[in-house]
Design a protein around this motif. Structure first.
Motif, PDB file in Angstrom:
ATOM      1  N   TYR A 151       8.053 -83.307 -85.980  1.00 25.44           N
ATOM      2  CA  TYR A 151       6.533 -82.802 -85.520  1.00 25.44           C
ATOM      3  C   TYR A 151       6.085 -82.017 -86.840  1.00 25.44           C
ATOM      4  CZ  TYR A 151       7.846 -83.353 -80.680  1.00 25.44           C
ATOM      5  OH  TYR A 151       8.243 -83.890 -79.229  1.00 25.44           O
ATOM      6  N   LEU A 152       4.956 -81.858 -86.975  1.00 21.69           N
ATOM      7  CA  LEU A 152       4.209 -81.235 -88.127  1.00 21.69           C
ATOM      8  C   LEU A 152       3.218 -80.303 -87.416  1.00 21.69           C
ATOM      9  CD1 LEU A 152       3.906 -80.129 -90.928  1.00 21.69           C
ATOM     10  CD2 LEU A 152       1.983 -82.178 -91.062  1.00 21.69           C
ATOM     11  N   ALA A 153       3.362 -79.029 -87.383  1.00 21.42           N
ATOM     12  CA  ALA A 153       2.694 -78.233 -86.217  1.00 21.42           C
ATOM     13  C   ALA A 153       2.196 -76.953 -87.008  1.00 21.42           C
ATOM     14  CB  ALA A 153       3.658 -77.937 -84.817  1.00 21.42           C
ATOM     15  N   THR A 154       1.150 -76.329 -86.601  1.00 18.22           N
ATOM     16  CA  THR A 154       0.514 -75.103 -86.925  1.00 18.22           C
ATOM     17  C   THR A 154       1.621 -73.945 -86.815  1.00 18.22           C
ATOM     18  OG1 THR A 154      -0.519 -74.697 -84.847  1.00 18.22           O
ATOM     19  CG2 THR A 154      -1.768 -75.763 -86.655  1.00 18.22           C
ATOM     20  N   PRO A 155       1.545 -72.927 -87.309  1.00 19.99           N
ATOM     21  CA  PRO A 155       2.430 -71.535 -87.217  1.00 19.99           C
ATOM     22  C   PRO A 155       2.676 -71.307 -85.860  1.00 19.99           C
ATOM     23  CG  PRO A 155       1.368 -71.476 -89.424  1.00 19.99           C
ATOM     24  CD  PRO A 155       0.591 -72.872 -88.840  1.00 19.99           C
ATOM     25  N   ARG A 171       6.465 -67.472 -86.929  1.00 14.86           N
ATOM     26  CA  ARG A 171       5.685 -68.206 -87.441  1.00 14.86           C
ATOM     27  C   ARG A 171       5.573 -68.646 -88.924  1.00 14.86           C
ATOM     28  NH1 ARG A 171      -0.457 -66.755 -84.828  1.00 14.86           N
ATOM     29  NH2 ARG A 171       0.217 -66.548 -82.420  1.00 14.86           N
ATOM     30  N   TYR A 172       7.102 -68.593 -89.231  1.00 13.06           N
ATOM     31  CA  TYR A 172       7.143 -68.724 -90.965  1.00 13.06           C
ATOM     32  C   TYR A 172       7.737 -69.743 -91.133  1.00 13.06           C
ATOM     33  CZ  TYR A 172       7.915 -67.425 -95.780  1.00 13.06           C
ATOM     34  OH  TYR A 172       7.962 -67.444 -97.217  1.00 13.06           O
ATOM     35  N   THR A 173       9.068 -70.061 -90.582  1.00 14.03           N
ATOM     36  CA  THR A 173       9.937 -71.150 -91.070  1.00 14.03           C
ATOM     37  C   THR A 173       9.799 -72.152 -90.032  1.00 14.03           C
ATOM     38  OG1 THR A 173      11.626 -70.195 -89.515  1.00 14.03           O
ATOM     39  CG2 THR A 173      11.714 -69.427 -91.690  1.00 14.03           C
ATOM     40  N   SER A 174      10.620 -73.274 -90.445  1.00 15.89           N
ATOM     41  CA  SER A 174      10.620 -74.653 -89.451  1.00 15.89           C
ATOM     42  C   SER A 174      11.785 -74.432 -88.573  1.00 15.89           C
ATOM     43  CB  SER A 174      10.461 -75.745 -90.382  1.00 15.89           C
ATOM     44  OG  SER A 174       9.603 -75.949 -91.033  1.00 15.89           O
ATOM     45  N   CYS A 175      12.180 -75.518 -87.732  1.00 16.36           N
ATOM     46  CA  CYS A 175      13.458 -75.249 -86.909  1.00 16.36           C
ATOM     47  C   CYS A 175      13.817 -76.772 -86.393  1.00 16.36           C
ATOM     48  CB  CYS A 175      12.997 -74.400 -85.747  1.00 16.36           C
ATOM     49  SG  CYS A 175      12.103 -75.080 -84.345  1.00 16.36           S
ATOM     50  N   ARG A 176      14.932 -76.577 -86.000  1.00 18.54           N
ATOM     51  CA  ARG A 176      15.340 -77.960 -85.190  1.00 18.54           C
ATOM     52  C   ARG A 176      15.824 -77.466 -83.721  1.00 18.54           C
ATOM     53  NH1 ARG A 176      20.496 -79.299 -83.054  1.00 18.54           N
ATOM     54  NH2 ARG A 176      20.436 -81.561 -82.502  1.00 18.54           N
ATOM     55  N   ASN A 184       6.845 -76.356 -89.839  1.00 17.50           N
ATOM     56  CA  ASN A 184       5.674 -75.560 -89.828  1.00 17.50           C
ATOM     57  C   ASN A 184       4.705 -75.791 -91.126  1.00 17.50           C
ATOM     58  OD1 ASN A 184       4.202 -73.243 -90.651  1.00 17.50           O
ATOM     59  ND2 ASN A 184       5.861 -71.800 -89.604  1.00 17.50           N
ATOM     60  N   LEU A 185       3.317 -76.034 -90.630  1.00 15.91           N
ATOM     61  CA  LEU A 185       2.366 -76.619 -91.431  1.00 15.91           C
ATOM     62  C   LEU A 185       2.098 -75.604 -92.614  1.00 15.91           C
ATOM     63  CD1 LEU A 185       0.084 -78.282 -91.923  1.00 15.91           C
ATOM     64  CD2 LEU A 185      -1.311 -76.677 -90.489  1.00 15.91           C
TER      65      LEU A 185
END
Length: 263
Positions: A151-155, A171-176, A184-185
């Protein structure tokens, strides 16, 4: 009994004139007062000022929010996603086939098919995870056929999605999460300060890092200052003296560092 002399005719006329003058004056005052009262009664009532109802506040759509945002991209979105069409070739030469799906949040300004092409190029590169010879990858559009989704998603949306699995990204990093790779966009658009490499290098790193978790990889540490950072190092939080590196395989060999306590 006292007797008074008879009143003179001239005095009687003077008194009559005085009474008439007083009477006329009284009638005039009464007439003026009545006219003033009529005027006051006939004046139209003054208008009462009624406060105008506030106009409803309209929430801008995501594209408007992106244009208005100083960052150039929206920080929140509707939480709905567009799915990339089509499927990629199977990449890799041996091992089980891991199928993935691509979804991009509506209103991000990012095209789902273009994002999918970037992810396809990263995961299909001979320096990526397929270099192990132990797995193959392919993008598919059907949810039922996919082993995991990128997924590419807003913060705001990425934080909410990650929090569902107990991960708080601020709201800063990406995750799995199992079956979910959430990018994170904000990081996709700007990388991180002082990363020391072009944006496409960071994008390649974040795809390989989060998908690496989906393939069972854990976090690793920087081996030594000046060395390439392992792709499973948390490069978003800093390089600890290492240099940016986006690939799990360097010069044809698996490149890694010591495992850390993080996952």
């Amino acid at each position: 009994m006292t007797s008074y002399p008879p009143e003179r005719p001239g005095l009687r006329r003077m008194r009559r004139r005085r009474r008439r003058a007083v009477l006329l004056l009284a009638m005039l005052l009464a007439a003026v007062g009545g006219a003033a009262g009529i005027t006051r009664l006939s004046e139209p009532p003054r208008p009462v000022r009624v406060p105008l109802a506030a106009e409803p506040t309209l929430m801008p759509d995501a594209d408007t929010a992106a244009a208005a945002s100083p960052t150039g991209y929206p920080t929140a979105g509707p939480g709905t996603f567009a799915v990339a069409d089509g499927r990629s070739p199977v990449r890799g030469h041996a091992g089980p086939l891991r199928r993935y799906r691509i979804e991009v949040e509506h209103g991000t300004g990012q095209d789902a098919d273009a994002f999918a092409a970037t992810v396809d190029a990263v995961l299909g590169d001979p320096r990526s995870w397929i270099a192990s010879g132990e797995l193959r990858v392919q993008r598919v559009p059907e949810a039922a056929a996919a082993d995991f989704t990128v997924y590419l998603a807003t913060p705001a949306t990425s934080e909410r999605m990650c929090a569902e699995g107990g991960l708080h990204t601020e709201r800063y990093t990406s995750c799995r999460l199992p079956g979910r790779v959430v990018l994170n966009l904000a990081r996709w658009m700007t990388a991180v300060p002082d990363y020391g490499a072009p944006l496409d290098v960071y994008r390649t790193y974040v795809v390989n890092h989060e998908v690496g978790h989906e393939f069972g990889e854990l976090h690793q540490a920087c081996p030594r200052p000046g060395a390439p950072a392992p792709v499973m190092q948390q490069q978003t939080y800093g390089l600890d003296g290492c240099l940016p590196n986006a690939w799990p395989y360097v010069d044809g060999a698996r490149y890694s560092g010591e495992p850390t306590d993080g996952v």
